[in-house]
Design a protein around this motif. Structure first.
Motif, PDB file in Angstrom:
ATOM      1  N   HIS A 373      52.994  50.063   8.935  1.00 25.40           N
ATOM      2  CA  HIS A 373      53.243  50.961   8.488  1.00 25.40           C
ATOM      3  C   HIS A 373      53.024  52.371   9.721  1.00 25.40           C
ATOM      4  CE1 HIS A 373      53.038  51.149   3.851  1.00 25.40           C
ATOM      5  NE2 HIS A 373      52.505  50.005   4.653  1.00 25.40           N
ATOM      6  N   GLY A 374      52.035  51.688  10.760  1.00 26.82           N
ATOM      7  CA  GLY A 374      52.967  52.532  12.254  1.00 26.82           C
ATOM      8  C   GLY A 374      51.321  53.596  11.956  1.00 26.82           C
ATOM      9  N   TYR A 375      50.266  54.136  10.886  1.00 24.59           N
ATOM     10  CA  TYR A 375      50.040  55.238  11.039  1.00 24.59           C
ATOM     11  C   TYR A 375      48.140  54.815  12.242  1.00 24.59           C
ATOM     12  CZ  TYR A 375      51.576  55.475   6.205  1.00 24.59           C
ATOM     13  OH  TYR A 375      51.856  55.614   5.049  1.00 24.59           O
ATOM     14  N   LEU A 376      48.526  54.200  12.942  1.00 27.11           N
ATOM     15  CA  LEU A 376      47.506  54.552  14.041  1.00 27.11           C
ATOM     16  C   LEU A 376      48.355  55.589  15.120  1.00 27.11           C
ATOM     17  CD1 LEU A 376      44.576  54.355  14.526  1.00 27.11           C
ATOM     18  CD2 LEU A 376      45.484  51.679  16.054  1.00 27.11           C
ATOM     19  N   ARG A 377      49.633  55.057  15.763  1.00 26.25           N
ATOM     20  CA  ARG A 377      50.628  56.224  16.035  1.00 26.25           C
ATOM     21  C   ARG A 377      50.351  57.475  15.851  1.00 26.25           C
ATOM     22  NH1 ARG A 377      53.231  56.594  20.696  1.00 26.25           N
ATOM     23  NH2 ARG A 377      55.070  58.018  20.443  1.00 26.25           N
ATOM     24  N   LEU A 482      47.474  46.636  18.708  1.00 26.12           N
ATOM     25  CA  LEU A 482      46.142  45.732  18.291  1.00 26.12           C
ATOM     26  C   LEU A 482      45.781  46.075  17.068  1.00 26.12           C
ATOM     27  CD1 LEU A 482      44.277  46.333  21.668  1.00 26.12           C
ATOM     28  CD2 LEU A 482      45.295  43.992  21.288  1.00 26.12           C
ATOM     29  N   ALA A 483      45.712  47.001  16.044  1.00 22.30           N
ATOM     30  CA  ALA A 483      45.480  47.139  14.928  1.00 22.30           C
ATOM     31  C   ALA A 483      46.099  46.202  14.474  1.00 22.30           C
ATOM     32  CB  ALA A 483      44.800  48.809  14.232  1.00 22.30           C
ATOM     33  N   HIS A 484      47.894  46.194  14.745  1.00 19.65           N
ATOM     34  CA  HIS A 484      48.296  45.376  13.839  1.00 19.65           C
ATOM     35  C   HIS A 484      48.571  44.067  13.746  1.00 19.65           C
ATOM     36  CE1 HIS A 484      53.276  44.947  13.267  1.00 19.65           C
ATOM     37  NE2 HIS A 484      52.437  44.398  12.726  1.00 19.65           N
ATOM     38  N   LEU A 485      48.258  43.507  15.014  1.00 17.93           N
ATOM     39  CA  LEU A 485      47.661  42.028  15.156  1.00 17.93           C
ATOM     40  C   LEU A 485      46.174  41.505  14.520  1.00 17.93           C
ATOM     41  CD1 LEU A 485      47.537  39.304  17.116  1.00 17.93           C
ATOM     42  CD2 LEU A 485      46.203  40.053  18.048  1.00 17.93           C
ATOM     43  N   GLY A 486      45.270  42.515  14.265  1.00 16.29           N
ATOM     44  CA  GLY A 486      44.129  42.550  14.346  1.00 16.29           C
ATOM     45  C   GLY A 486      44.473  42.517  12.045  1.00 16.29           C
ATOM     46  N   ASN A 487      45.111  42.815  11.523  1.00 14.40           N
ATOM     47  CA  ASN A 487      45.806  42.810  10.576  1.00 14.40           C
ATOM     48  C   ASN A 487      46.461  41.897   9.892  1.00 14.40           C
ATOM     49  OD1 ASN A 487      44.165  45.705   9.864  1.00 14.40           O
ATOM     50  ND2 ASN A 487      46.497  46.680  10.286  1.00 14.40           N
ATOM     51  N   PRO A 528      57.529  48.606  19.673  1.00 19.67           N
ATOM     52  CA  PRO A 528      56.586  50.207  19.995  1.00 19.67           C
ATOM     53  C   PRO A 528      56.194  51.049  18.696  1.00 19.67           C
ATOM     54  CG  PRO A 528      58.853  50.244  20.645  1.00 19.67           C
ATOM     55  CD  PRO A 528      58.771  48.904  20.244  1.00 19.67           C
ATOM     56  N   SER A 529      54.864  51.344  19.000  1.00 24.13           N
ATOM     57  CA  SER A 529      54.189  52.337  17.360  1.00 24.13           C
ATOM     58  C   SER A 529      55.518  52.999  17.455  1.00 24.13           C
ATOM     59  CB  SER A 529      52.481  52.482  18.566  1.00 24.13           C
ATOM     60  OG  SER A 529      52.944  53.413  19.219  1.00 24.13           O
ATOM     61  N   GLU A 530      56.166  54.275  18.322  1.00 21.38           N
ATOM     62  CA  GLU A 530      56.928  54.711  17.716  1.00 21.38           C
ATOM     63  C   GLU A 530      57.824  54.751  17.236  1.00 21.38           C
ATOM     64  OE1 GLU A 530      58.244  54.248  22.452  1.00 21.38           O
ATOM     65  OE2 GLU A 530      56.219  54.146  20.601  1.00 21.38           O
ATOM     66  N   GLY A 531      58.099  52.830  17.207  1.00 19.78           N
ATOM     67  CA  GLY A 531      59.250  52.493  15.988  1.00 19.78           C
ATOM     68  C   GLY A 531      59.016  52.092  14.396  1.00 19.78           C
ATOM     69  N   LYS A 532      57.729  52.062  14.190  1.00 18.11           N
ATOM     70  CA  LYS A 532      56.537  52.093  13.053  1.00 18.11           C
ATOM     71  C   LYS A 532      56.159  53.129  12.024  1.00 18.11           C
ATOM     72  CE  LYS A 532      54.367  48.148  15.227  1.00 18.11           C
ATOM     73  NZ  LYS A 532      52.850  47.643  15.712  1.00 18.11           N
ATOM     74  N   ARG A 540      58.887  52.377   9.579  1.00 17.42           N
ATOM     75  CA  ARG A 540      60.393  53.564  10.253  1.00 17.42           C
ATOM     76  C   ARG A 540      61.605  52.388  10.712  1.00 17.42           C
ATOM     77  NH1 ARG A 540      62.896  58.112  11.205  1.00 17.42           N
ATOM     78  NH2 ARG A 540      65.154  58.155  11.915  1.00 17.42           N
ATOM     79  N   ILE A 541      61.257  51.148  11.474  1.00 19.16           N
ATOM     80  CA  ILE A 541      62.390  50.264  12.287  1.00 19.16           C
ATOM     81  C   ILE A 541      62.549  49.437  10.835  1.00 19.16           C
ATOM     82  CG2 ILE A 541      60.114  48.719  12.312  1.00 19.16           C
ATOM     83  CD1 ILE A 541      61.444  47.828  15.172  1.00 19.16           C
ATOM     84  N   LEU A 542      61.897  49.598   9.697  1.00 20.23           N
ATOM     85  CA  LEU A 542      62.067  48.852   8.874  1.00 20.23           C
ATOM     86  C   LEU A 542      63.950  49.038   8.131  1.00 20.23           C
ATOM     87  CD1 LEU A 542      62.611  46.008   6.756  1.00 20.23           C
ATOM     88  CD2 LEU A 542      60.535  46.812   5.601  1.00 20.23           C
ATOM     89  N   ARG A 543      63.213  50.417   7.828  1.00 18.81           N
ATOM     90  CA  ARG A 543      63.994  51.192   6.989  1.00 18.81           C
ATOM     91  C   ARG A 543      65.531  51.455   7.533  1.00 18.81           C
ATOM     92  NH1 ARG A 543      60.865  54.924   3.407  1.00 18.81           N
ATOM     93  NH2 ARG A 543      59.224  53.997   3.847  1.00 18.81           N
TER      94      ARG A 543
END
Length: 645
Positions: A373-377, A482-487, A528-532, A540-543
């Motif tokens: 989701h990219g919320y940590l952005r 990093l959070a993405h990798l952790g999840n 990159p996080s701005e893509g999420k 956003r990148i999937l959309r």
């Protein structure tokens, strides 16, 4: 029928061993089906070599070539690359099954060839000449492997109940797993709910020779790749997603697709559907539809997708919440602890698929975690001092999702902004934030659910903190990637596959997860996080990647169906029965603080609706654990009778 396999290695020749061997040689092809033990009803296969015994429930899942015996299940996503490895081997059959391909590779290149595989697999390779055993589980753990290692024997199996049945020992709960389950975390990759019964972790290889201890080692580790430019990431994601779905598409008559109407399942459906002018069977989709008065009904989104791709839809009508007696069915199916209350209902889709002649289902499970989701952005922007960009992102989120704006904006600045800790600006921001913050009327702290003595004995707080530290981004330095990798790395991810696999396998259905394609996952980690998260839109990148393929109503859908009211109805119905209430309290005594449990039940029944989602999960785990502990006596009686499987 899905593939089940088992191995029993027992050098001893005492009475107990003979009993276990008798169980092994009389295994039903499916648990509880004692009628298929007679030869005329069987299609299983048995291989025995001195003290090594291998069994599979389907004869095509055990193959031999020279000194090698291979059994298990594989659905590779890199078959062309594997075939290239065999171009120098003369005399190969024109058509090789996936399992036969792996066996040929091992014969030509040795057991190291197992590490060339990519896709979903759980395999056992035995070499009669070298007396070596190799067992491998795929990179993300989509297919399970369980084991019991004792001085007198080793048991391996594709199913937890099957492993316990062949082990033959009494079943005892593993208390560290029980405490972690209640708190919603996992601090180990190997432990199951039962003492002595373990799992082979994802991306691990087990090696063993008679007379020695088995050795496990990780053969692959998910790592953070270099960042990809956002302009290149969008077309790359579309290309990789298309490939990941198409390589798993399978026989269109036998492979269906789950379609909830959400972004993930709809993405899989539109990519799995044949082109509009192709002469090919339409994609068969399966969807739950609800009453028009149910807030979580997604019929209009489902209809938009089905119309877009010309699907052959199966609409499964659901009337009301699951009934309390359905918990027993789920309990018998799972055997292990289950963190997913939604399976009370969603397990039905596998039976519906089986009744319609399907053997596999494409499933969008894991799309949230793989895409992120990219919320940590937002925290990253605050930490960078990019306050205007943070405001713009949060304003977009407030517009898209109907969230408040000022309160979370100030809280992000207070927590993450590079301001002096005791400076005037930080204190002012904190002062304003605390006064506008909306606090819940009943603060919910999961730790208070546990009995105090039990919590201390299991060292829960320290274990949970260590688990969060191991898989999360540093709290003082937010990092979305990093959070993405952790999840994606937490043990709960592969354990979720095991839960889904048990429900699907019970109906002879193989679930297929295109989002968990190795190359696709690595690509998503490079975004990159701005893509999420961009302009307030999560994922956003999937959309963007699905532009022109998804109906706009789904592509830009901001919400997800919220089934809290349905699950709340089930929990309240379950606990309103006085006998069930008493049995739950009896089973949980000494593990759960029963006073806190009752308060949270009262909160769910009488409290504000916005507290329901938080309370439901912890009450569900408590109810399920109580029923599971109560069921242990029955399972142990079956174990003594030799009828656990």
């Amino acid at each position: 029928m899905t593939v089940e396999f088992a191995l029993l290695a027992s050098p001893a020749r005492d009475a107990a061993t003979e009993t276990r061997l008798q169980r092994f040689r009389q295994l039903p092809t499916r648990p509880g089906n004692r009628s298929d033990i007679t030869p005329q009803h069987r299609d299983d296969a048995l291989y025995e070599d001195d003290d090594i015994h291998l069994w599979v429930n389907r004869s095509d899942a055990l193959l031999q070539l020279g000194a090698l015996t291979l059994c298990g299940r594989i659905r590779p996503d890199n078959r062309p690359a594997l075939l290239e490895k065999l171009t120098q081997s003369p005399g190969l059959p024109e058509e090789l099954s996936d399992l036969a391909l792996v066996l040929q590779l091992c014969a030509a290149h040795g057991p190291e060839a197992l590490q060339w595989l990519s896709g979903s697999f759980a395999l056992v390779l035995w070499n009669r000449d070298t007396r070596e055993l190799h067992v491998i589980r795929d990179h993300f753990g989509t297919l399970p492997v369980y084991l019991v290692n004792r001085p007198e024997q080793m048991v391996l199996a594709s199913d937890l109940r099957l492993a316990a049945h062949l082990d033959g020992h009494p079943l005892r709960p593993r208390l560290d797993t029980v405490s972690a389950y209640l708190m919603g975390f996992s601090d180990g990759e190997t432990g199951t709910a039962f003492a002595d019964l373990e799992r082979l972790p994802k991306a691990h290889l087990l090696q063993w020779q008679p007379g020695s201890a088995p050795v496990q080692r990780r053969y692959w580790q998910l790592e953070l790749p270099e960042v990809m430019p956002l302009a290149a990431a969008v077309p790359a994601l579309r290309q990789e997603l298309t490939r990941a779905v198409q390589v798993r598409r399978g026989n269109p008559q036998e492979t269906g697709c789950m379609l909830s109407g959400g972004l993930d399942s709809s993405t899989i459906a539109v990519l799995a559907a044949p082109p509009a002018r192709a002469v090919a069977p339409a994609l068969r989709t399966l969807s739950f539809v609800y009453r028009e008065t149910d807030s979580y009904d997604e019929s209009r989104f489902i209809a938009d997708v089905n119309e877009k791709i010309g699907a052959d839809p199966e609409l499964i009508r659901v009337e009301g919440a699951p009934q309390p007696d359905q918990l027993r069915l789920l309990l018998e199916e799972q055997f292990d602890l289950c963190p997913a209350p939604g399976l009370l209902k969603s397990r039905r889709i596998y039976a519906e698929a089986q009744a319609r002649g399907m053997t596999a289902l494409l499933d969008g499970h894991g799309g949230d975690e793989v895409i992120s989701h990219g919320y940590l952005r937002q925290a990253e922007l605050a930490a960078q001092g990019a306050y205007f960009r943070l405001w713009r992102e949060m304003r977009g989120a407030a517009r898209v999702y109907g969230q408040p704006l000022l309160e979370p904006y100030l809280l992000y600045i207070h927590r993450y902004a590079p301001l002096p800790r005791h400076g005037l600006v930080r204190r002012a921001v904190g002062w304003i934030g605390r006064r506008i913050e909306v606090k819940p009327p009943f603060p919910i702290r999961f730790r208070t659910l546990l009995d105090e003595t039990f919590c201390k004995d299991q060292d829960v707080e320290a274990r949970q903190a260590k688990a969060e530290q191991s898989y999360g981004a540093p709290p003082d330095a937010p990092d979305e990637r990093l959070a993405h990798l952790g999840n994606l790395s937490i043990p709960l991810m592969s354990q979720a596959f095991e839960v889904l696999h048990r429900s699907a396998a019970a109906q002879g259905i193989e679930p297929i997860y295109p989002f968990f394609d190795k190359a696709l996952v690595q690509l998503c980690l490079s975004v990159p996080s701005e893509g999420k998260l961009r302009d307030g839109w999560s994922r956003r990148i999937l959309r963007d990647a699905m532009e022109g393929l998804l109906p706009p109503t789904v592509q830009w859908r901001p919400d997800k169906a919220n089934f809290s009211s349905e699950l709340s109805e089930f929990i309240l119905a379950y606990l309103e029965d006085a006998d069930r209430w008493h049995r739950v309290n009896t089973s949980l005594a000494g593990i759960v603080d029963l006073g806190t449990f009752e308060k949270w039940y009262d909160l769910l029944r009488d409290g504000p609706k916005d507290s329901a989602a938080t309370v439901i999960q912890i009450l569900w785990r408590s109810i399920y654990l109580a029923a599971w502990l109560e069921r242990l006596d029955h399972w142990n009686a079956c174990q003594q009778e030799g009828t656990l499987w």
